[in-house]
Motif scaffolding. Structure first.
Motif, PDB file in Angstrom:
ATOM      1  N   UNK A  39      -7.126  26.755  65.110  1.00 23.82           N
ATOM      2  CA  UNK A  39      -8.118  27.605  64.452  1.00 23.82           C
ATOM      3  C   UNK A  39      -8.572  28.736  65.375  1.00 23.82           C
ATOM      4  N   UNK A  40      -8.773  28.418  66.657  1.00 24.11           N
ATOM      5  CA  UNK A  40      -9.122  29.473  67.612  1.00 24.11           C
ATOM      6  C   UNK A  40      -8.000  30.508  67.691  1.00 24.11           C
ATOM      7  N   UNK A  41      -6.761  30.045  67.639  1.00 21.89           N
ATOM      8  CA  UNK A  41      -5.616  30.954  67.723  1.00 21.89           C
ATOM      9  C   UNK A  41      -5.573  31.904  66.534  1.00 21.89           C
ATOM     10  N   UNK A  66       1.332  25.674  61.640  1.00 24.26           N
ATOM     11  CA  UNK A  66       0.230  25.959  60.742  1.00 24.26           C
ATOM     12  C   UNK A  66      -0.429  27.291  61.047  1.00 24.26           C
ATOM     13  N   UNK A  67      -0.504  27.638  62.329  1.00 21.10           N
ATOM     14  CA  UNK A  67      -1.062  28.933  62.732  1.00 21.10           C
ATOM     15  C   UNK A  67      -0.251  30.067  62.116  1.00 21.10           C
ATOM     16  N   UNK A  68       1.069  29.988  62.237  1.00 24.21           N
ATOM     17  CA  UNK A  68       1.932  31.044  61.708  1.00 24.21           C
ATOM     18  C   UNK A  68       1.818  31.125  60.192  1.00 24.21           C
ATOM     19  N   UNK A 200      -6.965  25.475  51.162  1.00 21.94           N
ATOM     20  CA  UNK A 200      -6.851  25.119  52.571  1.00 21.94           C
ATOM     21  C   UNK A 200      -5.476  24.673  53.014  1.00 21.94           C
ATOM     22  N   UNK A 201      -4.516  24.645  52.109  1.00 17.81           N
ATOM     23  CA  UNK A 201      -3.150  24.222  52.431  1.00 17.81           C
ATOM     24  C   UNK A 201      -2.206  25.394  52.212  1.00 17.81           C
ATOM     25  N   UNK A 202      -1.211  25.540  53.103  1.00 19.82           N
ATOM     26  CA  UNK A 202      -0.204  26.574  52.947  1.00 19.82           C
ATOM     27  C   UNK A 202       1.122  25.932  52.561  1.00 19.82           C
TER      28      UNK A 202
END
Length: 273
Positions: A39-41, A66-68, A200-202
């Motif tokens: 989340x910070x990323x 997940x970040x990407x 909230x899901x990708x």
């Protein structure tokens, strides 16, 4: 000499310290932020627009993949994954030209990844960053589930009735999800794939943005960037940006950039409210 503005991400303090120490010795690198979770990323990448991201894959909560997935395609910087993945995953990275450093971190591999980043920075290849990574993720999923690799092309029949809520089909490994269009917050394209962001899901779907647009409700979904569409019902805030662009805040963590070519779409929507 222009330096690559770099963010480093790892949930293990020792690994983060080691990576920082190694990168500080490289003159082409300028570390602008350090993050200890996904989340910070995401927040740092949207706020600082780095050139390069050193990203750990295996993190609790939102992992490196997940970040990407969460980042809009046009915002994804060049990425070097730091990982202890098995060889089959590394093979997928190699095939799709995704850079990685195998833990324990190797100096030679860091140098090679940075040199590749410098070349890509000069050649506009950075527009393919998310596409490469999503293709690699899909290849990894197929290697983990070879019997189900060809079932992504499932589609719903056309239903000509207003009483049936419109949905799209998402195939993810062994699961098939019928996703309500009203639950979809935004979608962005990554080559031959789209990332569908809902509740909230990708979800990754193998299709083009053009084909998906044909199935989406045109009154609800509008294009705001060459590779991005949003559900107008989820816009919470409009945040001015530079050069006539602005961001749409869609949820607690999701922000989508609106390009100048599409800003009239949002202005029209706000006027009609």
């Amino acid at each position: 000499m222009n330096k690559l503005r770099t963010i480093i991400v790892d949930d293990e303090p020792l690994a983060l310290n080691l990576l920082r120490a190694k990168l500080n010795k490289i003159p082409e690198i300028k570390i602008i932020a350090e993050c200890k979770n996904g989340r910070e990323a995401i927040e740092a990448t949207m706020a600082l627009a780095p050139d390069l991201l050193f990203l750990d894959i295996q993190m609790p909560g939102v992992d490196g993949f997940g970040v990407i997935k969460k980042l809009q395609s046009d915002i994804v910087p060049m990425v070097v994954f730091t990982t202890a993945f098995e060889q089959y995953a590394l093979d997928a990275f190699d095939v799709h030209a995704v850079d990685y450093i195998l833990k324990p971190i190797d100096d030679e591999r860091i140098q090679r990844a940075i040199q590749r980043a410098l070349v890509r920075c000069e050649s506009d290849e950075d527009t393919l960053n998310k596409s490469r990574i999503i293709s690699a993720i899909d290849s990894i999923n197929e290697m983990e589930n070879p019997d189900n690799a060809s079932s992504q092309s499932i589609s719903l029949p056309k239903l000509n009735t207003d009483k049936v809520e419109r949905k799209i089909v998402i195939k993810d490994r062994d699961d098939i999800t019928l996703l309500k269009q009203t639950d979809i917050e935004w979608v962005d394209a990554a080559g031959d794939y789209v990332c569908v962001h809902a509740q909230g899901v990708t979800h990754i779907k193998r299709c083009t943005l053009k084909n998906l647009l044909e199935d989406l409700d045109s009154e609800m979904f509008k294009r705001v960037h060459r590779s991005t569409i949003v559900n107008l019902n989820y816009i919470q805030k409009v945040i001015p940006h530079t050069k006539g662009e602005f961001f749409l805040k869609l949820g607690e963590y999701d922000q989508v950039k609106v390009s100048r070519n599409y800003r009239e779409v949002i202005k029209s929507f706000l006027t009609d409210m």
